[in-house]
Design a protein around this motif. Structure first.
Motif, PDB file in Angstrom:
ATOM      1  N   MET A 140       0.812  -1.211   0.000  1.00 56.70           N
ATOM      2  CA  MET A 140       0.000   0.000   0.000  1.00 56.70           C
ATOM      3  C   MET A 140       0.846   1.262   0.000  1.00 56.70           C
ATOM      4  O   MET A 140       0.424   2.295  -0.519  1.00 56.70           O
ATOM      5  CB  MET A 140      -0.945  -0.001   1.198  1.00 56.70           C
ATOM      6  CG  MET A 140      -1.974  -1.114   1.157  1.00 56.70           C
ATOM      7  SD  MET A 140      -3.060  -1.122   2.594  1.00 56.70           S
ATOM      8  CE  MET A 140      -4.008   0.360   2.301  1.00 56.70           C
ATOM      9  N   MET A 144      -1.171   4.663  -4.615  1.00 55.52           N
ATOM     10  CA  MET A 144      -2.607   4.543  -4.349  1.00 55.52           C
ATOM     11  C   MET A 144      -3.222   3.413  -5.169  1.00 55.52           C
ATOM     12  O   MET A 144      -4.162   2.756  -4.726  1.00 55.52           O
ATOM     13  CB  MET A 144      -3.312   5.853  -4.671  1.00 55.52           C
ATOM     14  CG  MET A 144      -3.125   6.933  -3.615  1.00 55.52           C
ATOM     15  SD  MET A 144      -4.355   8.242  -3.764  1.00 55.52           S
ATOM     16  CE  MET A 144      -5.833   7.399  -3.217  1.00 55.52           C
ATOM     17  N   ASP A 148      -5.367   0.435  -3.622  1.00 55.68           N
ATOM     18  CA  ASP A 148      -6.718   0.063  -4.044  1.00 55.68           C
ATOM     19  C   ASP A 148      -6.833  -1.441  -4.278  1.00 55.68           C
ATOM     20  O   ASP A 148      -7.868  -2.052  -3.976  1.00 55.68           O
ATOM     21  CB  ASP A 148      -7.097   0.815  -5.321  1.00 55.68           C
ATOM     22  CG  ASP A 148      -7.481   2.258  -5.049  1.00 55.68           C
ATOM     23  OD1 ASP A 148      -7.864   2.555  -3.900  1.00 55.68           O
ATOM     24  OD2 ASP A 148      -7.406   3.081  -5.970  1.00 55.68           O
ATOM     25  N   ILE A 151      -7.104  -2.988  -0.858  1.00 56.27           N
ATOM     26  CA  ILE A 151      -8.408  -2.695  -0.263  1.00 56.27           C
ATOM     27  C   ILE A 151      -9.493  -3.589  -0.862  1.00 56.27           C
ATOM     28  O   ILE A 151     -10.408  -4.035  -0.157  1.00 56.27           O
ATOM     29  CB  ILE A 151      -8.753  -1.205  -0.451  1.00 56.27           C
ATOM     30  CG1 ILE A 151      -7.809  -0.337   0.383  1.00 56.27           C
ATOM     31  CG2 ILE A 151     -10.201  -0.926  -0.061  1.00 56.27           C
ATOM     32  CD1 ILE A 151      -7.934   1.141   0.126  1.00 56.27           C
ATOM     33  N   ALA A 159     -12.472  -2.515   5.012  1.00 57.35           N
ATOM     34  CA  ALA A 159     -12.062  -1.759   3.830  1.00 57.35           C
ATOM     35  C   ALA A 159     -12.357  -0.267   3.962  1.00 57.35           C
ATOM     36  O   ALA A 159     -11.566   0.562   3.506  1.00 57.35           O
ATOM     37  CB  ALA A 159     -12.762  -2.319   2.593  1.00 57.35           C
ATOM     38  N   ARG A 163      -9.526   2.520   3.468  1.00 56.87           N
ATOM     39  CA  ARG A 163      -9.638   3.454   2.340  1.00 56.87           C
ATOM     40  C   ARG A 163      -9.562   4.902   2.827  1.00 56.87           C
ATOM     41  O   ARG A 163      -8.922   5.746   2.186  1.00 56.87           O
ATOM     42  CB  ARG A 163     -10.949   3.220   1.584  1.00 56.87           C
ATOM     43  CG  ARG A 163     -11.108   4.102   0.347  1.00 56.87           C
ATOM     44  CD  ARG A 163     -12.387   3.772  -0.404  1.00 56.87           C
ATOM     45  NE  ARG A 163     -12.376   2.413  -0.876  1.00 56.87           N
ATOM     46  CZ  ARG A 163     -11.747   2.000  -1.992  1.00 56.87           C
ATOM     47  NH1 ARG A 163     -11.070   2.888  -2.716  1.00 56.87           N
ATOM     48  NH2 ARG A 163     -11.796   0.747  -2.361  1.00 56.87           N
ATOM     49  N   HIS A 164     -10.205   5.184   3.937  1.00 58.73           N
ATOM     50  CA  HIS A 164     -10.137   6.532   4.497  1.00 58.73           C
ATOM     51  C   HIS A 164      -8.690   6.886   4.856  1.00 58.73           C
ATOM     52  O   HIS A 164      -8.260   8.034   4.646  1.00 58.73           O
ATOM     53  CB  HIS A 164     -11.024   6.629   5.736  1.00 58.73           C
ATOM     54  CG  HIS A 164     -11.008   7.981   6.380  1.00 58.73           C
ATOM     55  ND1 HIS A 164     -11.633   9.080   5.835  1.00 58.73           N
ATOM     56  CD2 HIS A 164     -10.410   8.411   7.534  1.00 58.73           C
ATOM     57  CE1 HIS A 164     -11.432  10.128   6.619  1.00 58.73           C
ATOM     58  NE2 HIS A 164     -10.699   9.746   7.649  1.00 58.73           N
ATOM     59  N   VAL A 166      -5.987   5.738   3.408  1.00 64.21           N
ATOM     60  CA  VAL A 166      -5.255   5.962   2.159  1.00 64.21           C
ATOM     61  C   VAL A 166      -5.570   7.344   1.594  1.00 64.21           C
ATOM     62  O   VAL A 166      -4.670   8.069   1.146  1.00 64.21           O
ATOM     63  CB  VAL A 166      -5.595   4.861   1.132  1.00 64.21           C
ATOM     64  CG1 VAL A 166      -5.013   5.206  -0.243  1.00 64.21           C
ATOM     65  CG2 VAL A 166      -5.066   3.518   1.598  1.00 64.21           C
ATOM     66  N   GLU A 167      -6.839   7.723   1.619  1.00 64.07           N
ATOM     67  CA  GLU A 167      -7.219   9.048   1.136  1.00 64.07           C
ATOM     68  C   GLU A 167      -6.569  10.148   1.979  1.00 64.07           C
ATOM     69  O   GLU A 167      -6.098  11.161   1.445  1.00 64.07           O
ATOM     70  CB  GLU A 167      -8.739   9.199   1.163  1.00 64.07           C
ATOM     71  CG  GLU A 167      -9.457   8.326   0.143  1.00 64.07           C
ATOM     72  CD  GLU A 167     -10.967   8.405   0.273  1.00 64.07           C
ATOM     73  OE1 GLU A 167     -11.449   9.009   1.266  1.00 64.07           O
ATOM     74  OE2 GLU A 167     -11.665   7.868  -0.603  1.00 64.07           O
TER      75      GLU A 167
END
Length: 198
Positions: A140, A144, A148, A151, A159, A163-164, A166-167
């Protein structure tokens, strides 16, 4: 997203077309400084973007970015070529073009390295990833796109938080990268104001 890119491209073209008039009215030094400060303002604005930032705001920032870039490049190139005689025009054009390419490559490398470092560090320190195995966390941190893919393999309950994370890491990297660009542009504007003949 494509509309945003079109706004940037259109504003670069428009600024390049109107640059000679602006240069004639304000002078080369003032025109280049205005262009660099517009670029810096666009980068500073971009640093405030969040995941829910509307496209009109992103497009407006990219239009300001393109306008500043187009004005700066056009006026600076005109200043360089105007200082040379006809016999040296070919060499001057080649040197100016090579300098832009070299500066662009260095900029991508520096800003990209800063972004990647912040992105990886933000992911590593985020508690949402603490339950993932080291292999997945390492994947990861690469990009990104890789994140993904990881995730997509996680349970639905996990997930969302990953994901939050990563953002958030991406936005942290974007914030630093944009501020680096803005700082360099402001420094360049100050140098131009001090050195470039009026």
């Amino acid at each position: 997203p494509y509309t945003t890119l079109f706004r940037s491209a259109f504003s670069i073209a428009a600024a390049s077309i109107f640059a000679p008039r602006i240069d004639e009215r304000l002078g080369t030094t003032a025109a280049v400084v205005v262009g660099l400060l517009s670029f810096a303002a666009a980068m500073g604005w971009s640093a405030t973007f969040q995941a829910d930032t509307p496209y009109w705001a992103i497009g407006s920032a990219m239009a300001l970015f393109g306008g500043g870039l187009g004005l700066t490049v056009a006026c600076a190139t005109d200043s360089i070529m105007g200082s040379l005689d006809v016999a040296a025009a070919g060499v001057g054009s080649a040197v100016a073009s090579a300098s832009r390419q070299l500066a662009g490559s260095l900029g991508v490398a520096i800003v990209g390295s800063a972004f990647a470092s912040v992105y990886a560090t933000s992911l590593e320190t985020n508690p949402a990833l603490s339950q993932l195995d080291p292999g997945r966390r390492g994947t990861m941190r690469q990009s990104m796109a890789a994140a993904d893919q990881v995730i997509a393999q996680l349970p639905a309950g996990q997930a969302g938080s990953v994901r939050h994370a990563v953002e958030a890491a991406f936005l942290d990297g974007l914030w630093v990268g944009c501020l680096v660009c803005a700082a360099v542009a402001v420094i360049a504007a100050a140098a131009v104001a001090a050195v470039l003949p009026r």
